[in-house]
Design an enzyme around this catalytic site. Sequence first.
Site, PDB file in Angstrom:
ATOM      1  N   ASP A 254     -11.247   2.611   4.095  1.00 11.47           N
ATOM      2  CA  ASP A 254     -11.538   1.181   4.041  1.00 11.47           C
ATOM      3  C   ASP A 254     -13.033   0.911   3.882  1.00 11.47           C
ATOM      4  OD1 ASP A 254      -9.372  -0.590   4.132  1.00 11.47           O
ATOM      5  OD2 ASP A 254      -9.044  -0.242   6.278  1.00 11.47           O
TER       6      ASP A 254
ATOM      7  N   GLN B 130      -4.831  -1.522   9.673  1.00  8.69           N
ATOM      8  CA  GLN B 130      -4.760  -2.844   9.045  1.00  8.69           C
ATOM      9  C   GLN B 130      -5.296  -3.917  10.000  1.00  8.69           C
ATOM     10  OE1 GLN B 130      -3.906  -3.228   5.870  1.00  8.69           O
ATOM     11  NE2 GLN B 130      -3.820  -5.439   5.748  1.00  8.69           N
TER      12      GLN B 130
ATOM     13  N   LYS C 180       0.828  -1.205   0.000  1.00  4.77           N
ATOM     14  CA  LYS C 180       0.000   0.000   0.000  1.00  4.77           C
ATOM     15  C   LYS C 180       0.862   1.255   0.000  1.00  4.77           C
ATOM     16  CE  LYS C 180      -3.802  -2.453   2.144  1.00  4.77           C
ATOM     17  NZ  LYS C 180      -4.781  -2.632   3.219  1.00  4.77           N
TER      18      LYS C 180
HETATM   19  N1  L34 Z   1      -7.939  -2.477   7.291  1.00  6.76           N
HETATM   20  N2  L34 Z   1      -7.271  -4.602   6.716  1.00  6.76           N
HETATM   21  C1  L34 Z   1      -7.724  -3.394   6.341  1.00  6.76           C
HETATM   22  N3  L34 Z   1      -7.965  -3.074   5.043  1.00  6.76           N
HETATM   23  C2  L34 Z   1      -7.759  -3.992   4.070  1.00  6.76           C
HETATM   24  O1  L34 Z   1      -8.059  -3.697   2.801  1.00  6.76           O
HETATM   25  C3  L34 Z   1      -7.253  -5.239   4.413  1.00  6.76           C
HETATM   26  N4  L34 Z   1      -6.949  -6.202   3.478  1.00  6.76           N
HETATM   27  C4  L34 Z   1      -7.221  -7.613   3.802  1.00  6.76           C
HETATM   28  C5  L34 Z   1      -6.542  -7.902   5.147  1.00  6.76           C
HETATM   29  N5  L34 Z   1      -6.691  -6.810   6.101  1.00  6.76           N
HETATM   30  C6  L34 Z   1      -7.050  -5.543   5.762  1.00  6.76           C
HETATM   31  C7  L34 Z   1      -5.937  -6.143   2.577  1.00  6.76           C
HETATM   32  O2  L34 Z   1      -5.315  -5.128   2.358  1.00  6.76           O
HETATM   33  C8  L34 Z   1      -6.589  -8.332   2.637  1.00  6.76           C
HETATM   34  N6  L34 Z   1      -5.752  -7.341   1.964  1.00  6.76           N
HETATM   35  C9  L34 Z   1      -4.880  -7.615   0.902  1.00  6.76           C
HETATM   36  C10 L34 Z   1      -4.121  -6.625   0.269  1.00  6.76           C
HETATM   37  C11 L34 Z   1      -3.270  -6.921  -0.756  1.00  6.76           C
HETATM   38  C12 L34 Z   1      -3.147  -8.207  -1.208  1.00  6.76           C
HETATM   39  C13 L34 Z   1      -3.884  -9.196  -0.605  1.00  6.76           C
HETATM   40  C14 L34 Z   1      -4.758  -8.895   0.433  1.00  6.76           C
HETATM   41  C15 L34 Z   1      -2.174  -8.509  -2.308  1.00  6.76           C
HETATM   42  O3  L34 Z   1      -1.468  -7.648  -2.761  1.00  6.76           O
HETATM   43  N7  L34 Z   1      -2.109  -9.764  -2.764  1.00  6.76           N
HETATM   44  C16 L34 Z   1      -1.171 -10.184  -3.770  1.00  6.76           C
HETATM   45  C17 L34 Z   1      -0.020 -10.947  -3.139  1.00  6.76           C
HETATM   46  C18 L34 Z   1      -0.477 -12.160  -2.354  1.00  6.76           C
HETATM   47  C19 L34 Z   1       0.641 -12.783  -1.508  1.00  6.76           C
HETATM   48  O4  L34 Z   1       1.605 -13.274  -2.117  1.00  6.76           O
HETATM   49  O5  L34 Z   1       0.524 -12.756  -0.275  1.00  6.76           O
HETATM   50  C20 L34 Z   1      -1.909 -11.022  -4.807  1.00  6.76           C
HETATM   51  O6  L34 Z   1      -1.398 -11.132  -5.917  1.00  6.76           O
HETATM   52  O7  L34 Z   1      -2.978 -11.544  -4.491  1.00  6.76           O
END
Ligand code: L34
Length: 299
Positions: free
Chosen positions: A122, A99, A55
């Site tokens: 969010d 988060q 982020k």
């Molecule tokens: N407050 N908490 C708050 N806001 C959010 O929007 C989130 N979330 C979820 C968990 N807690 C939170 C996220 O940011 C899940 N989440 C999130 C963000 C980014 C990715 C996955 C979940 C992401 O970039 N995923 C990549 C890499 C996966 C990996 O290798 O771990 C993908 O290609 O899916």
Amino acid sequence: MTVSNLIDGQATAAQIRREVATDTEAWVKAGNRAPYLAVVLVGEHPASASYVRGKAKACAEAGIGSDTMRFPDSISQDELLAVVNKLNHDPDVDGILVQLPLPDHIDEKTVIHAIDPTKDVDGFHPVNAGLLVIGDPDAFVPATPAGILELIRRYGVETAGATAVVLGRSNIVGKPMANLLVQKGIDATVTVCHSRTKDLVDVCRRADILIAAIGRARFVTADMVKPGAVVIDVGINRVDDSEAPKGYRIVGDVDFEAVQPSARLVTPVPRGVGPMTIAMLLKNTLRAARRHSKATNQS
Ligand code: L34
């Protein structure tokens, strides 16, 4: 050209991030200060740390200011609430993101409720959840369901009259997803499934659009998917894999290999919905900045 039924979340997210960068540049050129997102990270959860890094990097690349405030697991709820309260009153902060998950001794609900709804990028605060249900355009829509809708739109999937099935009823994905799909203008017919749903396989099999957000590795098997359906996989599950460099692999809630051949479109994991969550957070932050500037100029 290779013909593929893959929805490339990574590429779509990159495109949206460029769009936000262009809009942010124009916003700043017009004499406004850059949007600013405050990220709060509690504890050492490895996945959270990695998402938060993603982020911060995305903000920097889009011209959005951000700072990640890190606190140890031992922070008390009152101390965390004081942090949120300070950010609420800081006129230079447009968006606040705490988060999740938080440590067990902190009540997530209390912390989410403490965030100023106009800074709640969010979209987890009950005011924003309520505005979404009503269909009020002022709602901040949670980034994951907003990102899924954006994928559906950009891949030309017809939602009007479509049968959509959402697997999972969490406050951050399942419920807002269902509420978005049922909105006027999107016009899907929506069913939400959960652990007590009867005849789950049959219900899923009716879906033109199937959205899996239950957090169980490879839960959605080929028999649950209608041929020609659009399948969106929200799951990020770690499964042991002795051959993988880290000793584990990330898999979704969908048995991708089994489902992909008969689906019209399907998202992979990783590089599907995950990157869209980050891209939509940037959009929400720019929107928050625009709203704050308007509110300030009117007062
Ligand atoms: N407050 N908490 C708050 N806001 C959010 O929007 C989130 N979330 C979820 C968990 N807690 C939170 C996220 O940011 C899940 N989440 C999130 C963000 C980014 C990715 C996955 C979940 C992401 O970039 N995923 C990549 C890499 C996966 C990996 O290798 O771990 C993908 O290609 O899916």
